[in-house]
Design a protein around this motif. Structure first.
Motif, PDB file in Angstrom:
ATOM      1  N   PRO A   1       0.812  -1.230   0.000  1.00 31.38           N
ATOM      2  CA  PRO A   1       0.000   0.000   0.000  1.00 31.38           C
ATOM      3  C   PRO A   1       0.838   1.270   0.000  1.00 31.38           C
ATOM      4  O   PRO A   1       0.387   2.322  -0.448  1.00 31.38           O
ATOM      5  CB  PRO A   1      -0.805  -0.109   1.303  1.00 31.38           C
ATOM      6  N   GLU A   2       2.076   1.186   0.479  1.00 28.74           N
ATOM      7  CA  GLU A   2       2.914   2.386   0.568  1.00 28.74           C
ATOM      8  C   GLU A   2       3.610   2.705  -0.773  1.00 28.74           C
ATOM      9  O   GLU A   2       4.211   3.771  -0.918  1.00 28.74           O
ATOM     10  CB  GLU A   2       3.954   2.226   1.683  1.00 28.74           C
ATOM     11  N   ALA A   3       3.518   1.791  -1.748  1.00 28.40           N
ATOM     12  CA  ALA A   3       4.192   2.033  -3.045  1.00 28.40           C
ATOM     13  C   ALA A   3       3.600   3.261  -3.724  1.00 28.40           C
ATOM     14  O   ALA A   3       2.432   3.607  -3.513  1.00 28.40           O
ATOM     15  CB  ALA A   3       4.009   0.817  -3.948  1.00 28.40           C
ATOM     16  N   GLN A   4       4.406   3.916  -4.547  1.00 30.60           N
ATOM     17  CA  GLN A   4       3.956   5.067  -5.330  1.00 30.60           C
ATOM     18  C   GLN A   4       3.873   4.622  -6.779  1.00 30.60           C
ATOM     19  O   GLN A   4       4.895   4.272  -7.380  1.00 30.60           O
ATOM     20  CB  GLN A   4       4.958   6.224  -5.196  1.00 30.60           C
ATOM     21  N   VAL A   5       2.665   4.613  -7.324  1.00 31.80           N
ATOM     22  CA  VAL A   5       2.481   4.063  -8.666  1.00 31.80           C
ATOM     23  C   VAL A   5       1.981   5.153  -9.626  1.00 31.80           C
ATOM     24  O   VAL A   5       0.979   5.823  -9.341  1.00 31.80           O
ATOM     25  CB  VAL A   5       1.472   2.883  -8.646  1.00 31.80           C
ATOM     26  N   GLY A   6       2.694   5.314 -10.713  1.00 32.43           N
ATOM     27  CA  GLY A   6       2.297   6.312 -11.711  1.00 32.43           C
ATOM     28  C   GLY A   6       2.486   5.745 -13.100  1.00 32.43           C
ATOM     29  O   GLY A   6       2.642   4.529 -13.284  1.00 32.43           O
ATOM     30  N   LEU A   7       2.443   6.619 -14.097  1.00 28.44           N
ATOM     31  CA  LEU A   7       2.792   6.193 -15.454  1.00 28.44           C
ATOM     32  C   LEU A   7       3.480   7.355 -16.139  1.00 28.44           C
ATOM     33  O   LEU A   7       3.341   8.502 -15.717  1.00 28.44           O
ATOM     34  CB  LEU A   7       1.569   5.700 -16.232  1.00 28.44           C
ATOM     35  N   ALA A   8       4.253   7.046 -17.181  1.00 30.08           N
ATOM     36  CA  ALA A   8       4.985   8.098 -17.884  1.00 30.08           C
ATOM     37  C   ALA A   8       4.248   8.409 -19.180  1.00 30.08           C
ATOM     38  O   ALA A   8       4.089   7.537 -20.039  1.00 30.08           O
ATOM     39  CB  ALA A   8       6.410   7.645 -18.186  1.00 30.08           C
ATOM     40  N   GLU A   9       3.772   9.628 -19.309  1.00 32.40           N
ATOM     41  CA  GLU A   9       3.054  10.050 -20.518  1.00 32.40           C
ATOM     42  C   GLU A   9       3.897  11.027 -21.312  1.00 32.40           C
ATOM     43  O   GLU A   9       4.555  11.896 -20.729  1.00 32.40           O
ATOM     44  CB  GLU A   9       1.747  10.748 -20.128  1.00 32.40           C
ATOM     45  N   ASN A  10       3.878  10.899 -22.625  1.00 30.12           N
ATOM     46  CA  ASN A  10       4.513  11.890 -23.470  1.00 30.12           C
ATOM     47  C   ASN A  10       3.610  13.129 -23.486  1.00 30.12           C
ATOM     48  O   ASN A  10       2.422  13.037 -23.775  1.00 30.12           O
ATOM     49  CB  ASN A  10       4.636  11.310 -24.880  1.00 30.12           C
ATOM     50  N   ASN A  11       4.152  14.285 -23.139  1.00 25.75           N
ATOM     51  CA  ASN A  11       3.362  15.528 -23.117  1.00 25.75           C
ATOM     52  C   ASN A  11       3.843  16.464 -24.212  1.00 25.75           C
ATOM     53  O   ASN A  11       5.029  16.800 -24.267  1.00 25.75           O
ATOM     54  CB  ASN A  11       3.537  16.233 -21.773  1.00 25.75           C
ATOM     55  N   VAL A  12       2.927  16.889 -25.046  1.00 25.57           N
ATOM     56  CA  VAL A  12       3.274  17.810 -26.129  1.00 25.57           C
ATOM     57  C   VAL A  12       2.767  19.200 -25.745  1.00 25.57           C
ATOM     58  O   VAL A  12       1.655  19.326 -25.222  1.00 25.57           O
ATOM     59  CB  VAL A  12       2.583  17.360 -27.443  1.00 25.57           C
ATOM     60  N   TYR A  13       3.574  20.214 -25.983  1.00 28.05           N
ATOM     61  CA  TYR A  13       3.068  21.568 -25.762  1.00 28.05           C
ATOM     62  C   TYR A  13       2.430  22.064 -27.054  1.00 28.05           C
ATOM     63  O   TYR A  13       3.105  22.375 -28.033  1.00 28.05           O
ATOM     64  CB  TYR A  13       4.190  22.512 -25.319  1.00 28.05           C
ATOM     65  N   PHE A  14       1.103  22.117 -27.073  1.00 28.32           N
ATOM     66  CA  PHE A  14       0.379  22.612 -28.241  1.00 28.32           C
ATOM     67  C   PHE A  14       0.166  24.108 -28.091  1.00 28.32           C
ATOM     68  O   PHE A  14      -0.207  24.579 -27.020  1.00 28.32           O
ATOM     69  CB  PHE A  14      -0.991  21.920 -28.359  1.00 28.32           C
ATOM     70  N   GLU A  15       0.379  24.833 -29.175  1.00 30.61           N
ATOM     71  CA  GLU A  15       0.210  26.274 -29.159  1.00 30.61           C
ATOM     72  C   GLU A  15      -0.693  26.635 -30.337  1.00 30.61           C
ATOM     73  O   GLU A  15      -0.484  26.134 -31.442  1.00 30.61           O
ATOM     74  CB  GLU A  15       1.592  26.913 -29.333  1.00 30.61           C
ATOM     75  N   GLY A  16      -1.674  27.519 -30.101  1.00 29.01           N
ATOM     76  CA  GLY A  16      -2.548  27.922 -31.207  1.00 29.01           C
ATOM     77  C   GLY A  16      -3.996  27.651 -30.875  1.00 29.01           C
ATOM     78  O   GLY A  16      -4.301  27.079 -29.818  1.00 29.01           O
ATOM     79  N   TRP A  17      -4.883  28.031 -31.786  1.00 28.43           N
ATOM     80  CA  TRP A  17      -6.304  28.042 -31.446  1.00 28.43           C
ATOM     81  C   TRP A  17      -6.898  26.649 -31.198  1.00 28.43           C
ATOM     82  O   TRP A  17      -7.840  26.507 -30.442  1.00 28.43           O
ATOM     83  CB  TRP A  17      -7.106  28.792 -32.508  1.00 28.43           C
ATOM     84  N   LEU A  18      -6.323  25.610 -31.790  1.00 30.28           N
ATOM     85  CA  LEU A  18      -6.864  24.263 -31.555  1.00 30.28           C
ATOM     86  C   LEU A  18      -6.151  23.549 -30.417  1.00 30.28           C
ATOM     87  O   LEU A  18      -6.304  22.353 -30.227  1.00 30.28           O
ATOM     88  CB  LEU A  18      -6.709  23.428 -32.833  1.00 30.28           C
ATOM     89  N   SER A  19      -5.332  24.330 -29.685  1.00 28.32           N
ATOM     90  CA  SER A  19      -4.477  23.666 -28.697  1.00 28.32           C
ATOM     91  C   SER A  19      -5.282  22.978 -27.586  1.00 28.32           C
ATOM     92  O   SER A  19      -4.869  21.947 -27.074  1.00 28.32           O
ATOM     93  CB  SER A  19      -3.465  24.641 -28.104  1.00 28.32           C
ATOM     94  N   GLY A  20      -6.455  23.542 -27.235  1.00 27.32           N
ATOM     95  CA  GLY A  20      -7.272  22.950 -26.158  1.00 27.32           C
ATOM     96  C   GLY A  20      -7.623  21.493 -26.429  1.00 27.32           C
ATOM     97  O   GLY A  20      -7.214  20.592 -25.682  1.00 27.32           O
ATOM     98  N   PRO A  21      -8.374  21.225 -27.530  1.00 22.80           N
ATOM     99  CA  PRO A  21      -8.727  19.822 -27.800  1.00 22.80           C
ATOM    100  C   PRO A  21      -7.507  18.939 -28.068  1.00 22.80           C
ATOM    101  O   PRO A  21      -7.466  17.790 -27.632  1.00 22.80           O
ATOM    102  CB  PRO A  21      -9.603  19.904 -29.056  1.00 22.80           C
ATOM    103  N   ALA A  22      -6.499  19.492 -28.765  1.00 22.60           N
ATOM    104  CA  ALA A  22      -5.306  18.677 -29.054  1.00 22.60           C
ATOM    105  C   ALA A  22      -4.638  18.288 -27.739  1.00 22.60           C
ATOM    106  O   ALA A  22      -4.229  17.136 -27.542  1.00 22.60           O
ATOM    107  CB  ALA A  22      -4.333  19.464 -29.925  1.00 22.60           C
ATOM    108  N   HIS A  23      -4.564  19.252 -26.846  1.00 22.27           N
ATOM    109  CA  HIS A  23      -3.951  19.019 -25.542  1.00 22.27           C
ATOM    110  C   HIS A  23      -4.714  17.923 -24.785  1.00 22.27           C
ATOM    111  O   HIS A  23      -4.133  16.997 -24.236  1.00 22.27           O
ATOM    112  CB  HIS A  23      -3.974  20.342 -24.762  1.00 22.27           C
ATOM    113  N   TRP A  24      -6.043  18.016 -24.822  1.00 23.02           N
ATOM    114  CA  TRP A  24      -6.822  17.028 -24.079  1.00 23.02           C
ATOM    115  C   TRP A  24      -6.628  15.629 -24.669  1.00 23.02           C
ATOM    116  O   TRP A  24      -6.373  14.670 -23.957  1.00 23.02           O
ATOM    117  CB  TRP A  24      -8.317  17.390 -24.074  1.00 23.02           C
TER     118      TRP A  24
END
Ligand code: IFM
Length: 406
Positions: free
Chosen positions: A227-250
């Motif tokens: 129970p004391e273990a710390q469990v996560g995952l590694a996600e590739n995160n892209v920085y989207f810039e511009g008007w469609l960045s919201g949905p692309a980011h999500w």
């Protein structure tokens, strides 16, 4: 300017089993044999002339065959000594499923003993292990069954994780269930450039669902034993810039995290890409500075990515950040710049707790093979000699002092 990092900040580098160990027999080693010739011949159309001139190895068949890679499976002690001498107090690596479970349901105790020794080797050197359970490569039996598309995939992965939790769990605090599930889906099932090269939207959805359930299952299993273990995952995160960045980011950065909800003790951020959207066109980047792979170097994007993650109120570790830079001309400044933007995020209250440079060693960059050089240490693949690059010493100074001076 002098920037102090929080006490206890973790500093290190990352690797993955198939990219450094050598001698693996898995879905990738099989795929490499079948595709090396094609990949070598495609290099002419794939890379720009400056890259072709600088890296003629891309035309050679051996470039695309992982073979002995960095022989890290046998040389891990030497490599961990090097990381320690560079002031690292943490290290990220992955377990090779095909070694631990070479046949379905049959676990190899020698492989478990090997990883157990590696983990205690890190402890002896004062380095915190960050252990990735699956970093892309799969046992051949699992791939033959249909890989992550199979209805049995989650069950099989769960049995593997159960074995890990029972045999290695007492030695590990930080677990990463999966590395970059989105990148895996895009390359293997959407672009079709990685094994199993099966392009279809349906497959993407099926694999997405299975990977998502695999993460949840692994989380629950590990927590049930530890129970004391710390469990996560590694996600590739892209920085989207511009008007469609919201949905692309999500779509690219957020869905996996948001759906994971409570089954995430920390967030692992891998950051490499900036994507500027103009009109309906993506990747309209300025490309003022690029790596050997032609990827734009845009360290500031990490700040924006981190700021957007604040709302999750979870500890964040930068589980990968790096660049291919064979001549080591840009690496030191790039690392410093990334660290500066991490400090800016810290100042805004983002809970960043560690940074792992990708990678400790030059290694096998999947379908691109050996020519891109990401390492703090350069590898001579003929002799397996390691040569520490000068940027590694600049990073070492920061790690040792817990402080960045710019
Ligand atoms: O080498 C890869 C690694 O396996 C996953 N993250 C990105 C790195 C560089 O492309």
């Amino acid at each position: 300017m002098e920037i102090n990092f929080p006490l206890g900040f973790l500093w290190g580098a990352a690797t993955s089993s198939h990219q450094v160990e050598g001698g693996n027999i898995n879905d990738w080693s099989q795929w490499e044999k079948n595709n090396a010739e094609r990949l070598a011949s495609e290099a002419k159309n794939k890379w720009q002339s400056w890259q072709q001139e600088k890296f003629p190895a891309m035309f050679e068949l051996q470039n695309y065959i992982s073979s002995q890679a960095c022989d890290h499976y046998n040389r891990w002690q030497e490599d961990f000594d090097m990381a320690k001498s560079l002031g690292h107090n943490a290290h990220r690596f992955s377990l090779e499923w095909s070694r631990i479970e070479p046949k379905k349901g049959e676990f190899d105790q020698a492989a478990i003993d090997h990883y157990s020794q590696m983990i205690s080797g890190l402890g002896k050197r004062g380095m915190e292990p960050f252990v990735t359970i699956n970093h892309f490569s799969l046992p051949q039996w699992f791939a033959n069954m249909g890989g992550w598309e199979s209805q049995e995939a989650v069950l099989c992965f769960g049995k593997f994780v159960d074995h890990l939790a029972k045999t290695l769990g007492h030695q590990i605090t930080f677990w990463l269930t999966l590395n970059e599930p989105w990148i895996y889906i895009v390359n293997s099932y959407w672009r079709g450039v990685w094994p199993p090269q099966k392009r279809s939207w349906w497959r993407c959805l099926r694999v997405y669902k299975n990977l998502f359930n695999a993460h949840k299952t692994a989380y629950n299993i590990i927590k049930s034993y530890h129970p004391e273990a710390q469990v996560g995952l590694a996600e590739n995160n892209v920085y989207f810039e511009g008007w469609l960045s919201g949905p692309a980011h999500w779509l690219v950065n957020r869905q996996f995290l948001s759906l994971s909800g409570q089954r995430l003790d920390f967030i692992g951020v891998n950051y490499y890409f900036h994507n500027k959207i103009k009109g309906f066109n993506f990747r309209k980047n300025d490309n003022h500075q690029v790596s050997d792979l032609g990827w734009e170097l845009y360290p500031k994007g990490l700040f924006y990515v981190l700021r957007r993650l604040k709302k999750y109120r979870k500890p964040i570790y930068i589980t990968e950040g790096g660049l291919a830079d064979a001549r080591d001309l840009q690496r030191a400044n790039f690392i410093k710049s990334q660290l500066f933007y991490i400090s800016e995020a810290l100042a805004e209250g983002v809970d960043v707790r560690g940074y792992f440079y990708w990678s400790l060693l030059d290694n096998f960059e999947w379908d691109k093979g050996f020519w891109p050089r990401f390492g703090l240490a350069e590898i001579d693949y003929k002799t397996q000699e390691r040569k520490i690059r000068s940027s590694a010493w600049e990073y070492a100074k920061i790690c040792k002092e817990n402080k960045l001076i710019i």
